[in-house]
Design a protein around this motif. Structure first.
Motif, mmCIF file in Angstrom:
data_model
loop_
_atom_site.group_PDB
_atom_site.id
_atom_site.type_symbol
_atom_site.label_atom_id
_atom_site.label_comp_id
_atom_site.label_asym_id
_atom_site.label_seq_id
_atom_site.Cartn_x
_atom_site.Cartn_y
_atom_site.Cartn_z
ATOM 1 N N VAL A 1 5.861 2.324 -25.002
ATOM 2 C CA VAL A 1 6.899 2.784 -25.917
ATOM 3 C C VAL A 1 7.911 2.147 -26.267
ATOM 4 O O VAL A 1 8.669 1.420 -25.459
ATOM 5 N N GLU A 2 8.197 1.940 -27.579
ATOM 6 C CA GLU A 2 9.547 1.075 -27.932
ATOM 7 C C GLU A 2 10.401 1.973 -28.547
ATOM 8 O O GLU A 2 10.210 2.885 -29.398
ATOM 9 N N PHE A 3 11.616 1.893 -28.106
ATOM 10 C CA PHE A 3 12.727 2.661 -28.458
ATOM 11 C C PHE A 3 13.499 1.694 -29.153
ATOM 12 O O PHE A 3 14.037 0.632 -28.796
ATOM 13 N N GLY A 4 14.330 2.030 -30.409
ATOM 14 C CA GLY A 4 15.304 1.440 -31.174
ATOM 15 C C GLY A 4 16.623 2.054 -31.296
ATOM 16 O O GLY A 4 16.600 3.365 -31.172
ATOM 17 N N PHE A 5 17.779 1.435 -30.947
ATOM 18 C CA PHE A 5 19.134 1.923 -30.766
ATOM 19 C C PHE A 5 20.074 1.228 -31.734
ATOM 20 O O PHE A 5 20.049 -0.106 -31.837
ATOM 21 N N GLU A 6 20.806 1.932 -32.305
ATOM 22 C CA GLU A 6 21.978 1.535 -33.057
ATOM 23 C C GLU A 6 23.243 1.130 -32.250
ATOM 24 O O GLU A 6 23.287 2.003 -31.184
ATOM 25 N N LYS A 7 24.213 0.506 -32.457
ATOM 26 C CA LYS A 7 25.294 0.473 -31.368
ATOM 27 C C LYS A 7 25.912 1.588 -31.165
ATOM 28 O O LYS A 7 26.228 2.415 -32.124
ATOM 29 N N GLY A 8 26.074 1.944 -29.883
ATOM 30 C CA GLY A 8 26.756 3.107 -29.610
ATOM 31 C C GLY A 8 25.644 4.626 -29.450
ATOM 32 O O GLY A 8 26.392 5.374 -29.090
ATOM 33 N N ALA A 9 24.460 4.391 -29.947
ATOM 34 C CA ALA A 9 23.559 5.321 -29.640
ATOM 35 C C ALA A 9 23.396 5.591 -28.201
ATOM 36 O O ALA A 9 23.546 4.816 -27.441
ATOM 37 N N VAL A 10 22.998 6.971 -28.057
ATOM 38 C CA VAL A 10 22.796 7.434 -26.592
ATOM 39 C C VAL A 10 21.421 7.710 -26.405
ATOM 40 O O VAL A 10 20.905 8.647 -27.268
ATOM 41 N N GLY A 11 20.848 7.662 -25.364
ATOM 42 C CA GLY A 11 19.719 8.105 -24.769
ATOM 43 C C GLY A 11 20.144 9.026 -23.527
ATOM 44 O O GLY A 11 20.526 8.630 -22.672
ATOM 45 N N ALA A 12 20.212 10.443 -23.925
ATOM 46 C CA ALA A 12 20.737 11.414 -23.184
ATOM 47 C C ALA A 12 20.446 11.464 -21.609
ATOM 48 O O ALA A 12 19.187 11.103 -21.533
ATOM 49 N N LEU A 13 21.183 11.798 -20.758
ATOM 50 C CA LEU A 13 20.835 11.645 -19.422
ATOM 51 C C LEU A 13 19.530 13.140 -19.436
ATOM 52 O O LEU A 13 19.795 13.994 -19.919
ATOM 53 N N HIS A 14 18.500 12.621 -18.531
ATOM 54 C CA HIS A 14 17.391 13.390 -18.586
ATOM 55 C C HIS A 14 16.493 13.148 -17.417
ATOM 56 O O HIS A 14 16.702 11.890 -16.666
ATOM 57 N N SER A 15 15.429 13.744 -17.116
ATOM 58 C CA SER A 15 14.547 13.366 -16.101
ATOM 59 C C SER A 15 13.056 13.898 -16.503
ATOM 60 O O SER A 15 13.194 14.871 -17.257
ATOM 61 N N HIS A 16 12.261 13.225 -15.802
ATOM 62 C CA HIS A 16 10.813 13.681 -16.144
ATOM 63 C C HIS A 16 9.786 13.164 -14.663
ATOM 64 O O HIS A 16 10.459 12.409 -14.041
ATOM 65 N N PRO A 17 8.775 13.625 -14.772
ATOM 66 C CA PRO A 17 7.868 13.411 -13.524
ATOM 67 C C PRO A 17 7.127 11.866 -13.666
ATOM 68 O O PRO A 17 6.777 11.531 -12.695
ATOM 69 N N HIS A 18 7.261 11.382 -14.888
ATOM 70 C CA HIS A 18 6.676 9.928 -14.928
ATOM 71 C C HIS A 18 7.691 8.797 -14.326
ATOM 72 O O HIS A 18 8.723 8.950 -14.311
#
Length: 111
Positions: free
Chosen positions: A36-53
């Motif tokens: 999977v590819e994720f794109g982020f602008e400056k300052g964007a947040v990938g919020a804290l989370h968890s998953h079994p993967h």
């Protein structure tokens, strides 16, 4: 059963906006793994989370403040990080950037 794709050409899959400044597209997958590819602008947040993967991430562009299980480090272009199953993690884009993540097994919630 659909036939397994062996190749993924650029710009075939669509970008999905997750939140302002944060997008995602599934590049290719099997039942056992997913890229999977994720794109982020400056300052964007990938919020804290968890998953079994299990997740392995490659910083294809930019730099990110990465937090895994309460530990934070800056990872720049060309760097990688791994997130074991179940650990809380997230990122902040310190500049415009892209992450390429591999998950095992695949993330059914992304399909």
């Amino acid at each position: 059963m659909s036939q397994q794709a062996f190749f993924a050409q650029p710009n075939v899959s669509e970008w999905i906006e997750l939140s302002p400044g944060n997008t995602r597209r599934v590049l290719i997958h099997t039942a056992e793994m997913m890229q999977v590819e994720f794109g982020f602008e400056k300052g964007a947040v990938g919020a804290l989370h968890s998953h079994p993967h299990i997740q392995v991430s490659y910083v294809a562009e930019g730099s990110f403040e990465v937090t895994i299980d309460g530990k934070t480090e800056i990872v720049g272009q060309g760097g990688s990080f791994i997130v074991p199953s179940g650990l809380v993690h997230g990122v902040v884009a310190l500049e415009k950037g892209r992450l390429v993540d591999v998950f095992t097994p695949h993330r059914a919630d992304f399909l």
